[in-house]
Design a protein around this motif. Structure first.
Motif, PDB file in Angstrom:
ATOM      1  N   PRO A  98     -13.522 -14.151   0.635  1.00  0.00           N
ATOM      2  CA  PRO A  98     -12.872 -13.005  -0.018  1.00  0.00           C
ATOM      3  C   PRO A  98     -13.182 -11.675   0.664  1.00  0.00           C
ATOM      4  O   PRO A  98     -12.325 -10.794   0.748  1.00  0.00           O
ATOM      5  CB  PRO A  98     -13.445 -13.047  -1.439  1.00  0.00           C
ATOM      6  N   GLU A  99     -14.423 -11.532   1.162  1.00  0.00           N
ATOM      7  CA  GLU A  99     -14.818 -10.283   1.814  1.00  0.00           C
ATOM      8  C   GLU A  99     -13.932  -9.970   3.016  1.00  0.00           C
ATOM      9  O   GLU A  99     -13.683  -8.800   3.326  1.00  0.00           O
ATOM     10  CB  GLU A  99     -16.281 -10.360   2.262  1.00  0.00           C
ATOM     11  N   ALA A 100     -13.478 -11.018   3.703  1.00  0.00           N
ATOM     12  CA  ALA A 100     -12.630 -10.797   4.873  1.00  0.00           C
ATOM     13  C   ALA A 100     -11.296 -10.177   4.464  1.00  0.00           C
ATOM     14  O   ALA A 100     -10.748  -9.324   5.174  1.00  0.00           O
ATOM     15  CB  ALA A 100     -12.403 -12.113   5.614  1.00  0.00           C
ATOM     16  N   PHE A 101     -10.773 -10.604   3.320  1.00  0.00           N
ATOM     17  CA  PHE A 101      -9.522 -10.013   2.845  1.00  0.00           C
ATOM     18  C   PHE A 101      -9.734  -8.564   2.405  1.00  0.00           C
ATOM     19  O   PHE A 101      -8.862  -7.712   2.609  1.00  0.00           O
ATOM     20  CB  PHE A 101      -8.946 -10.846   1.695  1.00  0.00           C
ATOM     21  N   VAL A 102     -10.887  -8.288   1.810  1.00  0.00           N
ATOM     22  CA  VAL A 102     -11.194  -6.910   1.424  1.00  0.00           C
ATOM     23  C   VAL A 102     -11.238  -6.030   2.667  1.00  0.00           C
ATOM     24  O   VAL A 102     -10.675  -4.931   2.695  1.00  0.00           O
ATOM     25  CB  VAL A 102     -12.529  -6.847   0.657  1.00  0.00           C
ATOM     26  N   GLU A 103     -11.900  -6.517   3.700  1.00  0.00           N
ATOM     27  CA  GLU A 103     -11.973  -5.746   4.943  1.00  0.00           C
ATOM     28  C   GLU A 103     -10.590  -5.565   5.564  1.00  0.00           C
ATOM     29  O   GLU A 103     -10.321  -4.557   6.228  1.00  0.00           O
ATOM     30  CB  GLU A 103     -12.901  -6.435   5.945  1.00  0.00           C
ATOM     31  N   ALA A 104      -9.695  -6.529   5.320  1.00  0.00           N
ATOM     32  CA  ALA A 104      -8.336  -6.443   5.865  1.00  0.00           C
ATOM     33  C   ALA A 104      -7.417  -5.575   5.011  1.00  0.00           C
ATOM     34  O   ALA A 104      -6.248  -5.404   5.348  1.00  0.00           O
ATOM     35  CB  ALA A 104      -7.743  -7.845   5.995  1.00  0.00           C
ATOM     36  N   GLY A 105      -7.937  -5.054   3.901  1.00  0.00           N
ATOM     37  CA  GLY A 105      -7.147  -4.130   3.101  1.00  0.00           C
ATOM     38  C   GLY A 105      -6.777  -4.594   1.713  1.00  0.00           C
ATOM     39  O   GLY A 105      -6.119  -3.856   0.965  1.00  0.00           O
ATOM     40  N   ALA A 106      -7.170  -5.806   1.323  1.00  0.00           N
ATOM     41  CA  ALA A 106      -6.830  -6.293  -0.013  1.00  0.00           C
ATOM     42  C   ALA A 106      -7.586  -5.494  -1.075  1.00  0.00           C
ATOM     43  O   ALA A 106      -8.785  -5.260  -0.948  1.00  0.00           O
ATOM     44  CB  ALA A 106      -7.163  -7.776  -0.138  1.00  0.00           C
ATOM     45  N   ASN A 107      -6.884  -5.097  -2.116  1.00  0.00           N
ATOM     46  CA  ASN A 107      -7.482  -4.358  -3.227  1.00  0.00           C
ATOM     47  C   ASN A 107      -7.666  -5.333  -4.388  1.00  0.00           C
ATOM     48  O   ASN A 107      -6.743  -5.566  -5.173  1.00  0.00           O
ATOM     49  CB  ASN A 107      -6.580  -3.189  -3.629  1.00  0.00           C
ATOM     50  N   VAL A 175       5.307  -7.717   5.433  1.00  0.00           N
ATOM     51  CA  VAL A 175       4.530  -7.179   6.556  1.00  0.00           C
ATOM     52  C   VAL A 175       3.351  -6.345   6.081  1.00  0.00           C
ATOM     53  O   VAL A 175       2.435  -6.057   6.856  1.00  0.00           O
ATOM     54  CB  VAL A 175       5.427  -6.335   7.489  1.00  0.00           C
ATOM     55  N   THR A 176       3.344  -5.948   4.803  1.00  0.00           N
ATOM     56  CA  THR A 176       2.240  -5.135   4.288  1.00  0.00           C
ATOM     57  C   THR A 176       1.090  -5.992   3.752  1.00  0.00           C
ATOM     58  O   THR A 176       0.056  -5.454   3.357  1.00  0.00           O
ATOM     59  CB  THR A 176       2.732  -4.209   3.160  1.00  0.00           C
ATOM     60  N   SER A 177       1.261  -7.308   3.733  1.00  0.00           N
ATOM     61  CA  SER A 177       0.221  -8.188   3.192  1.00  0.00           C
ATOM     62  C   SER A 177      -1.056  -8.087   4.016  1.00  0.00           C
ATOM     63  O   SER A 177      -1.011  -8.047   5.250  1.00  0.00           O
ATOM     64  CB  SER A 177       0.695  -9.644   3.194  1.00  0.00           C
ATOM     65  N   SER A 178      -2.193  -8.053   3.322  1.00  0.00           N
ATOM     66  CA  SER A 178      -3.465  -8.147   4.038  1.00  0.00           C
ATOM     67  C   SER A 178      -3.563  -9.547   4.618  1.00  0.00           C
ATOM     68  O   SER A 178      -3.185 -10.526   3.975  1.00  0.00           O
ATOM     69  CB  SER A 178      -4.632  -7.873   3.093  1.00  0.00           C
ATOM     70  N   ARG A 179      -4.055  -9.635   5.833  1.00  0.00           N
ATOM     71  CA  ARG A 179      -4.091 -10.934   6.507  1.00  0.00           C
ATOM     72  C   ARG A 179      -5.362 -11.072   7.328  1.00  0.00           C
ATOM     73  O   ARG A 179      -5.913 -10.097   7.825  1.00  0.00           O
ATOM     74  CB  ARG A 179      -2.854 -11.102   7.384  1.00  0.00           C
ATOM     75  N   VAL A 180      -5.805 -12.306   7.445  1.00  0.00           N
ATOM     76  CA  VAL A 180      -7.005 -12.619   8.221  1.00  0.00           C
ATOM     77  C   VAL A 180      -6.646 -13.722   9.205  1.00  0.00           C
ATOM     78  O   VAL A 180      -6.155 -14.781   8.808  1.00  0.00           O
ATOM     79  CB  VAL A 180      -8.163 -13.082   7.313  1.00  0.00           C
ATOM     80  N   GLU A 181      -6.883 -13.473  10.469  1.00  0.00           N
ATOM     81  CA  GLU A 181      -6.576 -14.460  11.508  1.00  0.00           C
ATOM     82  C   GLU A 181      -7.852 -15.164  11.940  1.00  0.00           C
ATOM     83  O   GLU A 181      -8.861 -14.521  12.227  1.00  0.00           O
ATOM     84  CB  GLU A 181      -5.917 -13.784  12.709  1.00  0.00           C
ATOM     85  N   ILE A 182      -7.808 -16.476  11.960  1.00  0.00           N
ATOM     86  CA  ILE A 182      -8.971 -17.274  12.352  1.00  0.00           C
ATOM     87  C   ILE A 182      -8.560 -18.232  13.464  1.00  0.00           C
ATOM     88  O   ILE A 182      -7.567 -18.960  13.341  1.00  0.00           O
ATOM     89  CB  ILE A 182      -9.545 -18.055  11.153  1.00  0.00           C
TER      90      ILE A 182
END
Length: 287
Positions: A98-107, A175-182
């Protein structure tokens, strides 16, 4: 964002928990524990960090990413991530924390307020870039789960038009979705998004053509079904169809999803975008 190395992971952990990192550093210095931490450049450190993170998640920091949320919404997030993690493990995928999504902009607080307003919404962590065969593998694995509602043969059936247009169906619609690439060990990468998806048995908006969106994406509806199966819940769309984001065949067709209970399979078929009926509708995502 892309997390590809142990040092990236360490920086993320330290940035999310600065006070904890400072305390840990002081303890290592005071008690001479620095040698207990493997070299930060290799696989040994990666494994050590994974184990430390696991122990933290299961111990003192259990639920920490959602600790500031109301209890009910925190629990819904935790259950969603737990189910998604089970799904990911079956195909040897790494689910972002979850922290990765927060860092990517998820509120998370804003999402929690939307969860509170609609009990049918579920946080869905969806992967993009898997390709048709990897999705089939995920559903075959889900079919092997005890009590699974899926057929033991080929539980995910994709129409030829859906396979031909899979790149469109597999693209992130917002395109505004917070996203995490792995990065994947075998090369390439998977991009994960976090949105809230209606999980009611039938779409909340019924009797509408494709023009009445927005629509859930193919990865989101597939992941929603896999998460529900992993949690022992009944699949959605047993008596309805859900439109999927992305028009096909030069805009003439769109894909739709259904769980065919008689055959115990998920079907992705395609219809003309003007098609509508009392059992066909939309599950508008919330982000």
């Amino acid at each position: 964002m892309e997390i590809t190395s142990p040092n990236d992971q360490l920086r993320l952990v330290r940035s999310l928990f600065p006070n904890f990192a400072e305390t840990l550093d002081a303890a290592h210095t005071e008690h001479g524990l620095a040698e207990a931490i493997p070299d930060q450049s290799g696989a040994g450190f990666d494994a050590w960090l994974d184990d430390e993170a696991r122990q933290l998640r299961e111990g003192a920091l259990a639920g920490a990413p959602f600790a500031t949320l109301p209890a009910a919404e925190s629990s819904r997030f935790e259950r969603a991530f737990a189910a998604a993690r089970l799904v990911a493990q079956r195909s040897h995928l790494t689910l972002p924390e979850p922290e990765a999504f927060v860092e990517a902009g998820a509120n998370l607080l804003a999402l929690a307020s939307k969860l509170a307003a609609d009990p049918a919404l579920v946080p869905v962590i969806a992967p993009y870039g898997l390709g048709p065969e990897r999705w089939r593998e995920l559903f075959r694995a889900a079919a092997e789960q005890q009590g699974s509602p899926l057929s033991g043969g080929e539980p995910l059936l994709l129409a030829a038009e859906a396979v031909d247009g899979f790149a469109i169906l597999d693209s992130i619609p917002d395109v505004t979705s917070s996203r995490v690439e792995i990065a994947l060990p075998e090369g390439g990468s998977v991009t994960w998004t976090l949105r809230l998806i209606p999980s009611s048995p039938k779409p909340p908006l019924l009797g509408l053509g494709f023009a009445h969106g927005p629509h859930v994406s193919l990865p989101e509806i597939l992941m929603l079904q896999l998460m529900r199966i992993a949690s022992g819940e009944r699949p959605v769309d047993t008596e309805s169809f859900t439109w999927l984001a992305g028009s096909l065949a030069d805009g003439r067709l769109a894909a739709r999803h259904v769980f065919d209970e008689s055959e115990a399979v998920i079907r992705i078929s395609c219809r003309e975008i003007g098609n509508q009926g009392p059992h066909l509708g939309a599950r508008p995502p919330v982000s």
